[in-house]
Every structure is written in structure tokens, then in C-alpha cells.
Design a protein around this motif. Structure first.
Motif, PDB file in Angstrom:
ATOM      1  N   GLU A 167       0.843  -1.149   0.146  1.00 58.89           N
ATOM      2  CA  GLU A 167       0.217   0.111   0.097  1.00 58.89           C
ATOM      3  C   GLU A 167       1.070   1.276   0.113  1.00 58.89           C
ATOM      4  N   ALA A 168       1.976   1.120   0.643  1.00 53.04           N
ATOM      5  CA  ALA A 168       3.243   2.319   0.567  1.00 53.04           C
ATOM      6  C   ALA A 168       3.710   2.621  -0.550  1.00 53.04           C
ATOM      7  N   GLY A 169       3.563   1.551  -1.356  1.00 52.19           N
ATOM      8  CA  GLY A 169       4.349   1.756  -2.800  1.00 52.19           C
ATOM      9  C   GLY A 169       5.439   0.717  -3.171  1.00 52.19           C
ATOM     10  N   ASP A 170       5.744  -0.100  -2.051  1.00 49.33           N
ATOM     11  CA  ASP A 170       7.155  -0.986  -2.174  1.00 49.33           C
ATOM     12  C   ASP A 170       6.973  -1.898  -3.480  1.00 49.33           C
ATOM     13  N   PRO A 171       7.632  -1.834  -4.419  1.00 45.50           N
ATOM     14  CA  PRO A 171       7.613  -2.611  -5.813  1.00 45.50           C
ATOM     15  C   PRO A 171       7.664  -4.129  -5.441  1.00 45.50           C
ATOM     16  N   THR A 172       8.908  -4.492  -4.399  1.00 41.46           N
ATOM     17  CA  THR A 172       8.895  -5.823  -4.261  1.00 41.46           C
ATOM     18  C   THR A 172       7.596  -6.286  -3.502  1.00 41.46           C
ATOM     19  N   ALA A 173       7.087  -5.527  -2.417  1.00 42.13           N
ATOM     20  CA  ALA A 173       5.970  -6.002  -1.676  1.00 42.13           C
ATOM     21  C   ALA A 173       4.625  -6.064  -2.684  1.00 42.13           C
ATOM     22  N   THR A 174       4.407  -5.232  -3.536  1.00 42.33           N
ATOM     23  CA  THR A 174       3.344  -5.251  -4.468  1.00 42.33           C
ATOM     24  C   THR A 174       3.481  -6.367  -5.285  1.00 42.33           C
ATOM     25  N   SER A 175       4.585  -6.764  -5.889  1.00 44.22           N
ATOM     26  CA  SER A 175       4.646  -8.036  -6.763  1.00 44.22           C
ATOM     27  C   SER A 175       4.292  -9.238  -5.845  1.00 44.22           C
ATOM     28  N   LEU A 176       4.843  -9.510  -4.799  1.00 44.78           N
ATOM     29  CA  LEU A 176       4.454 -10.400  -3.828  1.00 44.78           C
ATOM     30  C   LEU A 176       3.039 -10.553  -3.436  1.00 44.78           C
ATOM     31  N   ARG A 177       2.504  -9.419  -3.101  1.00 41.98           N
ATOM     32  CA  ARG A 177       1.033  -9.522  -2.695  1.00 41.98           C
ATOM     33  C   ARG A 177       0.399 -10.003  -3.924  1.00 41.98           C
ATOM     34  N   ASP A 178       0.725  -9.443  -5.096  1.00 44.51           N
ATOM     35  CA  ASP A 178      -0.287  -9.711  -6.149  1.00 44.51           C
ATOM     36  C   ASP A 178      -0.173 -11.152  -6.597  1.00 44.51           C
ATOM     37  N   GLU A 179       1.282 -11.668  -6.408  1.00 43.02           N
ATOM     38  CA  GLU A 179       1.253 -13.095  -6.743  1.00 43.02           C
ATOM     39  C   GLU A 179       0.419 -14.120  -5.792  1.00 43.02           C
ATOM     40  N   VAL A 180       0.511 -13.683  -4.395  1.00 46.46           N
ATOM     41  CA  VAL A 180      -0.279 -14.149  -3.584  1.00 46.46           C
ATOM     42  C   VAL A 180      -1.712 -14.190  -3.900  1.00 46.46           C
ATOM     43  N   ALA A 181      -2.168 -13.230  -4.030  1.00 52.94           N
ATOM     44  CA  ALA A 181      -3.608 -12.675  -4.471  1.00 52.94           C
ATOM     45  C   ALA A 181      -4.040 -13.568  -5.404  1.00 52.94           C
ATOM     46  N   GLY A 182      -3.111 -13.844  -6.577  1.00 50.46           N
ATOM     47  CA  GLY A 182      -3.483 -14.519  -7.901  1.00 50.46           C
ATOM     48  C   GLY A 182      -3.722 -15.970  -7.395  1.00 50.46           C
ATOM     49  N   TYR A 183      -2.787 -16.667  -6.461  1.00 48.38           N
ATOM     50  CA  TYR A 183      -3.151 -17.887  -6.138  1.00 48.38           C
ATOM     51  C   TYR A 183      -4.353 -18.031  -5.252  1.00 48.38           C
ATOM     52  N   LEU A 184      -4.559 -16.948  -4.356  1.00 55.26           N
ATOM     53  CA  LEU A 184      -5.950 -17.087  -3.465  1.00 55.26           C
ATOM     54  C   LEU A 184      -7.016 -17.006  -4.497  1.00 55.26           C
ATOM     55  N   ALA A 185      -7.017 -16.149  -5.456  1.00 52.59           N
ATOM     56  CA  ALA A 185      -8.095 -16.211  -6.617  1.00 52.59           C
ATOM     57  C   ALA A 185      -8.233 -17.549  -7.100  1.00 52.59           C
ATOM     58  N   ALA A 186      -7.178 -18.149  -7.331  1.00 52.91           N
ATOM     59  CA  ALA A 186      -7.356 -19.604  -8.122  1.00 52.91           C
ATOM     60  C   ALA A 186      -7.791 -20.559  -6.977  1.00 52.91           C
ATOM     61  N   ALA A 187      -7.602 -20.476  -5.758  1.00 48.55           N
ATOM     62  CA  ALA A 187      -8.373 -21.117  -4.666  1.00 48.55           C
ATOM     63  C   ALA A 187      -9.965 -20.878  -4.742  1.00 48.55           C
ATOM     64  N   THR A 188     -10.316 -19.504  -4.571  1.00 44.86           N
ATOM     65  CA  THR A 188     -11.599 -19.125  -4.686  1.00 44.86           C
ATOM     66  C   THR A 188     -12.509 -19.598  -5.977  1.00 44.86           C
ATOM     67  N   ARG A 189     -11.690 -19.704  -7.085  1.00 46.12           N
ATOM     68  CA  ARG A 189     -12.204 -20.033  -8.368  1.00 46.12           C
ATOM     69  C   ARG A 189     -12.456 -21.608  -8.276  1.00 46.12           C
TER      70      ARG A 189
END
Length: 336
Positions: free
Chosen positions: A224-246
Motif C-alpha cells: 500500500e505504501a508503494g514498495d514494488p517488491t511487496a506489491t509484486s509478492l502481494r499480487d502473486e499471493v492474491a493470484g493464488y488465492l483467486a485460484a483457490a476461490t475459483r
């Protein structure tokens, strides 16, 4: 006999015990007292800790250190990790609790010690029931996606838990999603649990200096604070959790997927990230767009100990019966 129910959420390090009142005019379970203790390990330690927690709960309610739990509670429900034989109140393979294949007849032993009826359920299943009751879902089909040390789902269909004949319904954490991913504790590679659980996040993200947040929450704050490494990992994790939801939506076609567990303490930012990933994944699929999976997503309120509440409700609704159904429910209460 008291109208109060007791619910215990037993984890590998902590036990949360709550006293629940279900006699209010709105029918919603209300926590009136709670106790937290460190968990004793091994069969004896688990039984002793549960008994101590219930005695402490009765003492706080009465103001009397010698108060008896059977004077205060009409029943006790326990949510606990491991393989649970809910019909007989036995657990096996609760590795983090020091209970192995020899098992523990927890309901029988604790019930005889305290002279109370005791029911036992897998902790994620108990949390699913607690979330469904809190959101006042009635007969709505729901999956509770627990994102903690591991990943698993509790499935409630038409108001009833779906355990499966081998008590393995919802063990989606051990479905591989990345053949090149890390080795999972189950022996497979790239399981959901190994790439998107709280422990998986902790293995790849260390909370920033000066932060007292757990890795999952710190990761989302840094993104949220704009850290690019954190943003990349957050989006990766969210993608896997989206797969679990699907996966949950396409296999059992639930009306709602509720995000819970330790990582869900992140709150709405987690739901937004997973919803955005679901929408991105549906970009090239008219089929997925038509299912509108992102609109079926919710997150457990931070102040609701749903596993302990669900366990308490099981003391009123024994294994095999339905969750308490509100008198009138027109829509799931997603704002609660």
C-alpha cells in the motif's frame, strides 16, 4: 442449566475460550466473556488446557475462582486442527498439538472430567459455521477459505457442514497449482499451501524494521505504501488465492467465499486484492466473467472469533445437524 454455551478454538500455541449467549432477540451469537491460555501439548496437555480454560471462563463469569463449568454452560464445543472424527469426538494427526496417529478421545475425556456434553470439530469447519452464523446466511451455500499457517476450506451447503466420507472435504491447500513451486509438507510440489499461506508469505517476506505487524499484514502495508517488491509478492499471493476461490466456486458452486484465518486480519485490502485478481483472470473468459466470482467474495470481520463461536454453536447443534437459522434472512449480511 445455564443458557450459555462454551466454545474453544485450540491451536498449536494458544487456546481461545468464549462464553456465548444465543438468547438475544436477534438470534445472533454474542460473546459475553473470553479467556486465552497457552496450549499444553500432547494428549494430556490438550485435555488439561481445555479444562483449565473452561474453569477460568466460569471463574470470570461468576467472580468465584472455584466456579464449576457445569453450573455455567449447557454444552461445550471445540474446534481443533487435525483429522477429527466428529461423530465420536476423537482427533488424530494433530501434529502441532503433539497428538499422533494414536489419537485422543477428547470429547469423552473432557466431558467426563467436567460433567458436560462436549462436541469436537475440525477448526476450519468450526470457523465456517461461525462465519455463516455471524453473516446470517441461513441456507446459503458458503465456503470459508482459511489462510493461516496452512490453507484449507470449510464448506457449508444448505446450512450443513460438508465433511466428506473421509473428513477431507475442503483440504484444498494440498492441490498443486505450480509444478515448479516449493516442496510442500505433504510431499507434493507447488501446493496452494506452499505458495499462498501465512507461512509461505513469512518465508518470502520479513516484516520491515520497526514494524510489529505479522508478515502478511506487513506485506500488504508495504504494498500500500508503494514498495514494488511487496506489491509484486502481494499480487502473486492474491493470484493464488483467486485460484483457490475459483476452485471452490467451480467445484461446489457456492454463493459466497469468505476469507478467514490469520492472513485475513489484513481485512478489506486482502479482499480487494483477491477480487482484482479474479477479475484479471476472467479477462479472456466470457464463462468466468458470467460467474462474477469477485462479487461473491467477503472477509471475516476482525473482531469476530468465528472458530470459537462456531464451536460453541456446535454444542447446540450436534454433528450432522444444521447451523442455527435466523427466522428471516433475505440477503447475506455482508456488512456485519
Amino acid at each position: 442449566m445455564s443458557h450459555l454455551l462454551a466454545g474453544l478454538d485450540i491451536g498449536g500455541s494458544k487456546v481461545l475460550a468464549v462464553a456465548v449467549d444465543i438468547t438475544g432477540p436477534d438470534g445472533r451469537a454474542r460473546v459475553v466473556e473470553s479467556v486465552r491460555l497457552s496450549t499444553g501439548l500432547g494428549p494430556e496437555g490438550v485435555v488439561d488446557t481445555a479444562a483449565r480454560a473452561l474453569r477460568a471462563l466460569a471463574a470470570q463469569l461468576s467472580g468465584d475462582a472455584e466456579a464449576r463449568p457445569d453450573d455455567w454452560f449447557s454444552g461445550v464445543g471445540i474446534g481443533i486442527p487435525g483429522l477429527v472424527d466428529a461423530e465420536n469426538g476423537k482427533i488424530t494427526h494433530a501434529v502441532n498439538l503433539g497428538v499422533g496417529p494414536g489419537g485422543l478421545a477428547l470429547a469423552d475425556r473432557l466431558g467426563r472430567r467436567l460433567n458436560l456434553p462436549v462436541v469436537v470439530e475440525n477448526d476450519v469447519n468450526a470457523a465456517a459455521l461461525g462465519a455463516a452464523a455471524h453473516l446470517r446466511l441461513g441456507r446459503v451455500d458458503m465456503a470459508y477459505l482459511s489462510i493461516g499457517t496452512g490453507i484449507a476450506a470449510g464448506i457449508v451447503l444448505d446450512g450443513e457442514l460438508r465433511r466428506g466420507p473421509h473428513s477431507a472435504a475442503g483440504e484444498i491447500g494440498h492441490i498443486p497449482v505450480d509444478p515448479t513451486g516449493p516442496l510442500c509438507g505433504c510431499g507434493q510440489r507447488g501446493c496452494l499451501e506452499s505458495v499462498a499461506s501465512g507461512s509461505a508469505i513469512a518465508a518470502r517476506w520479513t516484516s520491515r524494521e520497526g514494524s510489529d505487524l505479522p508478515p502478511g499484514q506487513d506485506l500488504f502495508a508495504a504494498a500500500e505504501a508503494g514498495d514494488p517488491t511487496a506489491t509484486s509478492l502481494r499480487d502473486e499471493v492474491a493470484g493464488y488465492l483467486a485460484a483457490a476461490t475459483r476452485l471452490l466456486a467451480l467445484t461446489v458452486d457456492v454463493d459466497l467465499v469468505v476469507l478467514g484465518g490469520g492472513v485475513a486480519e489484513v481485512g478489506e485490502p486482502l479482499r480487494h486484492a483477491v477480487a482484482n485478481a479474479l477479475e484479471a483472470q476472467a479477462t479472456g473468459s466470457e464463462f468466468l466473467r458470467g460467474l462474477d466470482l469477485s462479487a461473491r467474495l467477503s472477509v471475516v470481520p476482525r473482531d469476530q472469533p468465528v472458530a470459537a463461536i462456531g464451536a460453541a454453536l456446535l454444542a447446540r447443534t450436534p454433528p450432522g445437524s444444521s447451523i442455527p437459522e435466523p427466522e428471516t434472512v433475505l440477503q447475506p449480511d455482508l456488512t456485519a
